[in-house]
Scaffold this motif. Structure first.
Motif, short mmCIF file in Angstrom:
data_model
loop_
_atom_site.label_atom_id
_atom_site.label_comp_id
_atom_site.label_asym_id
_atom_site.label_seq_id
_atom_site.Cartn_x
_atom_site.Cartn_y
_atom_site.Cartn_z
N LYS A 48 3.90 0.17 -6.85
CA LYS A 48 4.81 0.82 -5.93
C LYS A 48 4.15 1.06 -4.58
O LYS A 48 4.79 1.29 -3.59
N ARG A 49 2.82 1.03 -4.61
CA ARG A 49 2.07 1.32 -3.40
C ARG A 49 1.95 0.07 -2.57
O ARG A 49 1.63 -0.99 -3.07
N ARG A 50 2.19 0.21 -1.34
CA ARG A 50 2.01 -0.94 -0.45
C ARG A 50 1.23 -0.48 0.76
O ARG A 50 1.48 0.59 1.30
N GLU A 51 0.31 -1.34 1.13
CA GLU A 51 -0.38 -1.08 2.38
C GLU A 51 0.24 -2.00 3.41
O GLU A 51 0.18 -3.21 3.29
N ILE A 52 0.87 -1.40 4.37
CA ILE A 52 1.51 -2.20 5.41
C ILE A 52 0.56 -2.24 6.59
O ILE A 52 0.14 -1.21 7.12
N ARG A 53 0.20 -3.46 6.98
CA ARG A 53 -0.74 -3.62 8.09
C ARG A 53 -0.01 -3.30 9.39
O ARG A 53 1.10 -3.77 9.61
N SER A 306 11.88 -2.95 -1.89
CA SER A 306 10.93 -2.84 -0.79
C SER A 306 11.32 -1.80 0.24
O SER A 306 10.85 -1.81 1.36
N LYS A 307 12.22 -0.93 -0.12
CA LYS A 307 12.58 0.13 0.81
C LYS A 307 11.51 1.21 0.71
O LYS A 307 11.10 1.61 -0.39
N VAL A 308 11.06 1.68 1.85
CA VAL A 308 10.02 2.70 1.84
C VAL A 308 10.62 4.03 1.39
O VAL A 308 11.62 4.49 1.94
N ILE A 309 10.03 4.61 0.35
CA ILE A 309 10.55 5.86 -0.20
C ILE A 309 9.71 7.04 0.26
O ILE A 309 10.21 8.12 0.51
N ARG A 310 8.40 6.81 0.33
CA ARG A 310 7.50 7.91 0.68
C ARG A 310 6.34 7.39 1.50
O ARG A 310 5.93 6.25 1.35
N GLU A 311 5.82 8.23 2.35
CA GLU A 311 4.64 7.85 3.13
C GLU A 311 3.45 8.61 2.57
O GLU A 311 3.55 9.80 2.31
N TYR A 312 2.33 7.93 2.41
CA TYR A 312 1.10 8.63 2.08
C TYR A 312 0.35 8.83 3.40
O TYR A 312 -0.53 8.03 3.74
#
Lengths: 824, 429
Positions: A48-53, A306-312
């Motif tokens: 679920k975690r994605r690192e978006i550059r 791929s919808k962003v649900i939360r920001e870390y």
């Protein structure tokens, strides 16, 4: 007994079977959730975690006063993401409708859709593959890769048309009423979806930098446009358009796999745009926000769509912007220079046409006789203004230019082709990339060499004798060269100053003959006319000194004359062999021709007759001695052209022969002549600023060498150049500067280099410096096919006026008394 | 001792079914009702934020299904035996119609998906009809001898193969396997000779191998079968689903992540078709090993109960019907749970009483209705008594046609209650 009865009941058997099955399941469930539960928990989190550059903003390019020439602006892209679970035919059909709707929406509002599909249509309307490469193995590799991810069997769908119709009708269900051109765009999107099939959360970009209207329409229709979203990106803006376009450059996609590998090693993404021309290219590592050390990341939790649900937020790292590059360029001066150059080119063109019409019959006769029946008109040119004390480029024009914004917006194929195939090469920076024969502007170098080597002194006087024959044998029938001046008696008793003023060829024939090519070339190279100038721009061509190496070197790729000689020899050898009833492969003739040409640089260049005949005997089996001697003499004539001789040397002395220079190289050369012999690297980058405006690096002038020459010699050369433009002294460019208000405050030199048998096509050069006493700027104007050197004066004139006027104005301001007597 | 005991209402089965429904209710609620931001809110506020729409529909399907089941229970099941020829032919006609209609307009209109997709499928109802007709035929031919003659065996197979072939032609592999499983289990319970079953299995395997090697099966069909057996062959489709379901399941660990856990895979739609085919993964993630294990236990208990009932009823038609219903539920349960834990290949099959979806819920409840109807009208015997011979009873059809046997069912209920209270009085408990 009871138990036996129990066993006989088949329903009980089934109970046992299911107890066993559920037992196994229970154990598996236990292993899954209890034994391996932690592993799966970890995996569920990482899925679920994605690192978006995130890339930083690309740095600005500024002129010396801080006027922006290039900056990045926020833009909007349209992207498409396919839900990886939706793979049924009906899903594909629905997605095709969505893609089609989106494409139409974008195009109806005047924006363009990216077409990166391998399937295209050629001019004849045939479906073809386009792989962006030409090498056969590369094409095969790309096709194989493409077929693999598209799932297209090469046996079942061998041609592009087969693939097209299958994909269009069977797989992606594009409705029949959709035209081929539009269908190809839809397939391009599908192709990109397929190519990221294993990471289908990666969005595919359908269009970049779309208008606000498109953004609004996409957002409004988001309910039916499943998977389509608007993403923020940035677009490069060149506020000055064509101005200094060759210096600023533009951005483009990585063109080949090698570049991609190299840039990825630095932390780029293969889709990132990089500078491909001008400062954008050479200062890429400073400007770029995509380089590994400047990119940041957003760590987010996404859902399956791929919808962003939360920001870390705590794990995210912001991107940093690229550095700004400040140029030495002065936008104001650049504007003047470009205007002046354009006006100059138009003016020369008119003169040329008038001259042609005045003597049309003679010109037409010459044109009819040669292979190129068109006159090469003055249509393009270059000019450079350099600070002579530092080597800084203050302005540098190359006409015609182009609008880099076209590239920023995503250039259309026809626009690009128009630029690529224009006979004036608008994409080429002629100030650094065009090599031209210098002609008379070379004579200061010959002068300096003559004085330094003692061939002449400041007092030596030479009179033009008409034909120069010193290098010819006594009683030779050959014709020696003579000066451009028909009444050569007028060039009598000339000192070096007079010779420069008159641009007397005879004088310099004698000087260069006395020097010999080695000593001449030594001083030419000291003045920097043997290399590139080191300017911070890609694609700079070097200056080339005249010598055997430049004339013909068998170990380098053959160009110009040697190619001609080789072709002549091949034709000659084939004809002769056929006469003798022999036939060889063309490659055999070429091989023999090259062997024969090598004789030109063999150790004993005068006695190669025996070697020549040996080659003919061995390679072509020609044995008849009569034939051999005839051929030997014919071939020798060809080879002789490749041998450096005194004739070449004396022509080099007046800037002809195989000598080649670039406007930028000449600007540096003029600077060195008038600044006391200091040869600098040409410099376009002034400083590099951090995004916050702090100075990261201030570039200092790069002094390559200071010539150890007496100041009197340089003074004499300067004086000669002053007289060139002086009316009372009657210099060669005097008429061009008649009644010029700044006469006496600058020096110059014309150059007219012959390039063909039509004088209208001569290359025109004009170089000058100002002010005369304490030179500050050097100006170089180069007009290919500019007819005559004096024709290039008007650009220089405008620039001298511009510079000296401005200097006077700022000088007055500086000396004005301020309030309370303070100056500022 | 041939203690006879009238079945009465089969409360154990009813209790187990309701329990399964209850688990399903919370699983579906968790998958579809996400209340959004719950931080710092009271339970009441959260309840207000929950999206009840899907569970509401689910409950309506269950409620109507229960009504159908009660109606089925009240009608004497032997009446259905009489209806079977008509039902069978009608269903075959519908299936053929579906096949023809669907192939003509293949993939061009969307209503096929809603009508013949997962929600309203004639092939679902066919399961019940298949169970009834098989029970009737098998009991008729085997009641007397306790086993089947080879000729009868073949004849019944021929009849059973028709609907099976039709769903295979519909490309509905999952349902075809359910049919096959029901047929084989019922043959087995009817007392078919083991060698006959083995022979049939061998012949089927031989035919399959022949079809595969002689290229009678198309490549796309082979591919479907291969992907069915090994999802990793289709990494963006079945493999993706499988991997996500397994991850969700495993990450639930012992206690699960709880309802509406933020970041749970069920909350982020990672679990494919999560209210239907992969509902068990939602249960596993949300309620952990405890919840998933409980569901497994409930199913096992239900199946053991049904087979026990089937094994203790002397009236063979009823016994076989219970066996068929049990087989249907068993296969669904095994496949649907099995694929979520990696024990079974992937196919779109719902988990009985738990998965969201009307037609499957109804089908299963109709099956339970049949079970209840049989239990209501038959005394339970011991294993030993059953050895003395089973029978096929059509008595009700002669005696009590009016009211579909409603009077007899009332009598059965009253009789059962009387017997139970007598027993209590007798044994003091």
């Amino acid at each position: 007994m009871k138990f036996l009865a129990f066993l006989k009941n088949r329903a009980n058997w089934l109970s046992f079977v299911f107890i066993a099955a559920f037992g196994v399941f229970f154990v598996m469930l236990f292993r899954l959730q209890i034994v391996n539960g932690d592993l799966y928990l970890e995996s569920s989190q990482s899925q679920k975690r994605r690192e978006i550059r995130i890339t930083g903003t690309r740095g600005k390019i500024l002129d010396t006063h801080g006027t922006p020439l290039a900056y990045s602006q926020k833009a909007y892209d349209i992207q498409f993401t396919k839900d990886p679970t939706k793979n049924r035919e009906a899903d594909r059909e629905a997605y095709t409708q969505v893609i089609l709707k989106t494409i139409r929406l974008i195009r109806d509002n005047g924006d363009t859709v990216i077409n990166s599909g391998a399937l295209t249509m050629d001019e004849k309307g045939q479906f073809v593959f386009s792989w962006g490469v030409t090498a056969e193995d590369a094409v095969a590799a790309r096709e194989k890769y493409w077929r693999n991810y598209m799932g297209l069997n090469a046996e079942k769908y061998p041609t592009a048309a087969d693939c097209y119709w299958y994909l269009r009708s069977e797989r992606y269900k594009i409705p029949a009423e959709v035209g081929d051109e539009e269908a190809l765009l839809v397939l391009s999107v599908w192709q990109n979806v397929a190519s990221v099939a294993y990471q289908s959360y990666i969005p595919v970009t359908i269009a970049t930098n779309v208008s606000r209207t498109v953004v609004a329409l996409i957002e409004m229709n988001s309910e039916e446009l499943t998977g389509v979203n608007v993403a923020e990106s940035s677009v490069r803006v060149y506020p000055k358009g064509e101005l200094a376009s060759h210096l600023v450059g533009y951005l483009g996609r990585m063109s080949d796999e090698d570049t991609i590998i190299r840039m990825e090693a630095q932390g780029y993404n293969r889709d990132d745009r990089i500078g491909v021309a001008g400062i954008e290219a050479s200062m890429e590592s400073q400007l770029s926000g995509s380089i590994g050390s400047r990119t940041g990341k957003r760590v987010v939790e996404v859902n399956a769509q791929s919808k962003v649900i939360r920001e870390y937020a705590e794990e995210s790292v912001p991107a940093s912007s690229g550095n700004d590059v400040v140029l030495t360029l002065d936008v104001d001066m650049q504007t003047w220079l470009e205007k002046a150059l354009l006006a100059n080119i138009r003016e020369v063109r008119e003169k040329q046409e008038a001259a042609y019409l005045a003597d049309q019959d003679r010109y037409d006769e010459i044109l009819a006789a040669r292979s190129d029946h068109e006159i090469a008109w003055c249509e393009y040119g270059a000019a450079v203004v350099m600070n002579v004390q530092t080597g800084e480029v203050l302005a540098s024009a190359s006409y015609p230019g182009y609008d880099p914004n076209l590239f920023a917006k995503g250039i259309q194929a026809e626009q690009l082709n128009a630029l690529l195939f224009d006979r004036c090469y608008p994409l080429m920076n002629k100030a650094i990339s065009s090599q031209g024969t210098p002609g008379s502007i070379y004579k200061m170098a010959t002068s300096l060499a003559g004085l330094m080597e003692g061939v002449i002194t400041l007092d030596t006087r030479i009179s033009d004798q008409g034909e120069f024959r010193a290098h010819l044998a006594e009683g030779s029938s050959a014709k020696g060269p003579s000066c451009w001046k028909r009444n050569y008696e007028q060039h009598a008793n000339q000192t070096v100053i007079d010779a420069l003023k008159n641009s007397c060829n005879y004088f310099f024939y004698q000087v260069s003959y006395g020097l010999g090519i080695e000593r001449l070339d030594y001083w030419v190279s000291q003045l920097g006319l043997d290399t590139t100038t080191g300017i911070e721009l890609p694609g700079e061509a070097p200056c080339v000194m005249g010598n055997q190496d430049a004339l013909y070197n068998p170990d380098r790729t053959l160009r110009n004359l040697p190619v001609l000689v080789r072709n002549n020899l091949i034709v000659y050898l084939r004809d002769k062999c056929r006469e003798l009833g022999m036939e060889y492969d063309d490659s055999k003739y070429a091989e023999t021709a090259e062997k024969l040409m090598r004789l030109a640089v063999s150790q004993d260049t005068h006695e190669y007759g025996a070697d020549l005949r040996n080659i003919l005997r061995q390679d072509l089996k020609i044995t008849a001695s009569g034939t051999l001697s005839v051929m030997s003499s014919d071939i020798s004539q060809q080879i002789y052209q490749l041998i450096w001789n005194d004739n070449h040397t004396i022509l080099t002395g007046i800037g002809q022969s195989v000598t080649l220079v670039t406007p930028m190289g000449i600007a540096r050369y003029v600077s060195a002549l008038v600044n006391g012999g200091k040869v600098y690297e040409a410099q376009l980058v002034d400083k590099i600023l951090y995004p916050n405006g702090g100075i990261m690096e201030e570039k200092q002038p790069q002094l390559i060498r200071t010539l150890d020459v007496p100041s009197s010699f340089l003074a004499a050369i300067k004086e000669g150049m002053r007289e060139v433009v002086s009316e009372e002294d009657g210099g060669t460019a005097a008429s061009a500067f008649r009644n010029f208000e700044y006469n006496g405050q600058f020096g110059g030199k014309t150059g007219t280099a012959q390039v063909s048998n039509i004088d209208l096509e001569n290359n025109a050069w004009f170089i000058c410096f100002a002010p005369f006493d304490q030179p500050e700027i050097a100006i170089v104007v180069y007009l290919p096919h500019g007819y005559a050197g004096a024709n290039a004066c008007s650009t220089a004139k405008d620039m001298i006026r511009y510079y000296l006027e401005k200097k006077a104005a700022s000088g007055e301001a500086e000396t004005l008394p301020g309030v309370n007597g303070l100056t500022y | 001792m041939g203690t006879k005991q009238t079945g009465g209402i089969e409360w154990v089965t009813i209790l187990l079914v309701v329990s399964l429904f209850a688990v399903g209710f919370f699983a579906i609620l968790n998958a579809t009702g996400a209340p959004g931001d719950v931080e710092g809110k009271s339970v009441l506020q959260i309840m207000n934020q929950v999206n009840w729409s899907t569970v509401r529909l689910h409950s309506i399907w269950f409620g109507t299904g229960v009504i159908l089941a009660v109606i089925l229970m009240l009608v004497d099941y032997r009446y259905y035996a009489r209806l079977t020829p008509i039902l069978y032919i009608a269903m075959i006609v519908i299936l053929i119609f579906v096949l023809m209609f669907a192939s003509e307009t293949y993939g061009s209109t969307s209503w096929i998906n809603t009508f013949f997709g997962r929600t309203v499928q004639p092939s679902e109802l066919m399961k019940i009809v298949l169970i009834i007709i098989l029970a009737k035929l098998l009991s008729k031919y085997s009641a007397a001898t306790g086993t089947l003659a080879f000729r009868d065996y073949v004849r019944i197979w021929a009849l059973a193969l028709v609907p099976l072939a039709l769903v295979v032609l519909q490309q509905d592999l999952g349902t075809a396997i359910v049919y096959l499983f029901i047929i084989v289990v019922m043959f087995f319970l009817a007392g078919a000779k083991i060698w006959m079953l083995l022979l049939t299995g061998g012949a089927a395997a031989g035919a399959f191998v022949a079809a595969w090697t002689l290229d009678i099966l198309k490549n796309t069909q082979k591919q479907r079968i291969l992907v069915f057996l090994d999802p990793s062959l289709d990494p963006s489709g079945a493999g993706w689903n499988f991997q996500k379901a397994l991850t969700a399941m495993g990450s639930g660990r012992l206690f699960g992540k709880g309802m509406f856990a933020p970041g749970a895979m069920s909350q982020l739609n990672y679990i494919p078709v999560q209210t239907k085919d992969f509902i068990y993964a939602v249960i596993g993630e949300t309620f952990g090993f405890i919840g998933a294990g409980l569901v497994m236990l409930l199913f096992l208990l239900l199946l053991l109960r049904l087979f026990r009932l089937s094994g203790r009823i002397k009236e063979k038609f009823g016994a076989l019907m219970i066996g068929g219903v049990a087989a249907m539920i068993a296969f669904h349960a095994l496949e649907s749970m099995g694929m979520c834990i990696g024990a079974m290949p992937i196919t779109g099959i719902p988990l009985p009483f738990i998965s969201y979806g009307g037609s499957n819920m109804w089908t299963n409840l109709l099956g339970i209705g049949l079970v209840l109807s049989v239990c209501l009208r038959n005394p339970f015997h011991r294993d030993a008594d059953l050895q003395q011979g089973m029978y096929f009873s059509q008595e009700i059809l002669q005696q009590n046609q009016i009211g579909f046997g409603l009077r007899s069912s009332w009598q059965s209920i009253v009789k059962a209650r009387k017997e139970r209270s007598e027993r209590r009085r007798k044994y003091g408990g």
